[in-house]
Design a protein around this motif. Structure first.
Motif: not given
Length: 305
Positions: A112-137
């Motif tokens: 944001x400071x330097x005016x660049x676009x961001x692209x994140x490549x997330x390599x993972x077996x898991x989606x890592x998208x849990x919330x505290x209200x739905x996480x089983x662990x």
């Protein structure tokens, strides 16, 4: 010549089993610094950050070790921010994947400071998208994507005083094959682009990476967040949450080489290496090999088309 800023974050406060805190030093033992220097890179190893010990307590309100995760991510945020301000490429060595909250928050703020676009490549077996209200662990290493999207405890979603750190259009999830039902709904609601293992099986890794890298240009900051459990456990046993059916060695090499071909890699997380579960540091050695490919080591013999 790039200057790499190595930032060790030796903690497993967000993880489900002990051991990921030994990951940074296992990567060093496997020759990470020497491998990078062999690629004509300047390496500044800042050693390991310091933070609270893992108290190994039960979850409170659906979150395990929240205070410790906040503190560790703040330390990572500060270190990554400092590396970027110095014109260096931050390479965060985890530790568990919850640390990507601090790392990517700092990178997004820099963009944001330097005016660049961001692209994140997330390599993972898991989606890592849990919330505290739905996480089983309640394990926070299962929540960093959601936190980066602005869904999580306020202390974890506002590093750099900006929420959300990242938009759904800025991330590509690759290698996914273990997703909780609540995560599935969250991903669909957010509209994230996911290349799960069935998609990879059906279309091939080359097509996946071509799509994941589409639109990257000189105005893009490309960040790779590499969870080693993305890889098939047959080649990477040293992880805390192994899931069968991941990318092969050759598929992983193709990913890294195609990223290197762009010349746009600007920052990197390497996380979830668990030496306590590894075989003679095999997974760390493999990680160093793949990191070398990210920085230009290639198996290519023929001339490019």
């Amino acid at each position: 010549m790039k200057t790499i800023s190595l930032i060790g974050a030796p903690t497993d406060v967000g993880a489900s089993v002990r051991g990921a805190g030994m990951g940074p030093d296992a990567l060093r033992v496997a020759g990470l610094v020497e491998a990078l220097e062999a690629r004509s890179l300047t390496v500044i190893d800042h050693g390991n950050l310091h933070g609270p010990a893992n108290p190994w307590l039960e979850p409170v309100n659906g979150l395990r070790h929240l205070k410790e995760a906040i503190d560790w991510n703040q330390a990572v945020y500060n270190a990554v921010e400092a590396a970027l301000a110095a014109g260096q490429m931050p390479m965060m060595l985890g530790g568990d994947h919850c640390l990507a909250i601090g790392s990517i928050s700092a990178i997004a703020n820099h963009c944001r400071k330097v005016g660049k676009k961001l692209r994140v490549l997330w390599f993972d077996a898991h989606a890592d998208s849990n919330l505290s209200t739905i996480s089983p662990t309640g394990n926070i290493h299962g929540m960093p994507v959601a936190c980066l999207m602005g869904h999580g405890p306020k202390e974890l979603i506002s590093y750099g005083a900006h929420t959300p750190a990242m938009l759904p259009s800025e991330i590509r999830l690759i290698g996914i094959r273990s997703v909780d039902e609540g995560e599935r709904r969250f991903i669909h609601e957010m509209g994230m682009q996911v290349f799960d293992m069935r998609y990879i099986d059906e279309h091939g890794m080359r097509a996946v990476m071509t799509s994941a890298l589409e639109g990257i240009d000189a105005d893009t900051h490309l960040h790779v967040s590499f969870d080693l459990d993305c890889l098939d456990p047959a080649i990477a046993p040293g992880v805390g949450t192994a899931v069968l059916g991941g990318p092969t060695y050759r598929e992983a090499q193709l990913c890294m080489e195609m990223i290197a071909d762009t010349g746009m890699l600007a920052s990197l997380d390497v996380v979830e290496l668990n030496p306590a579960l590894d075989l003679r540091n095999q997974t760390a050695v493999l990680a160093v090999d793949l990191i070398e490919s990210l920085f230009g080591k290639s198996t290519l013999v023929r001339l490019k088309d």
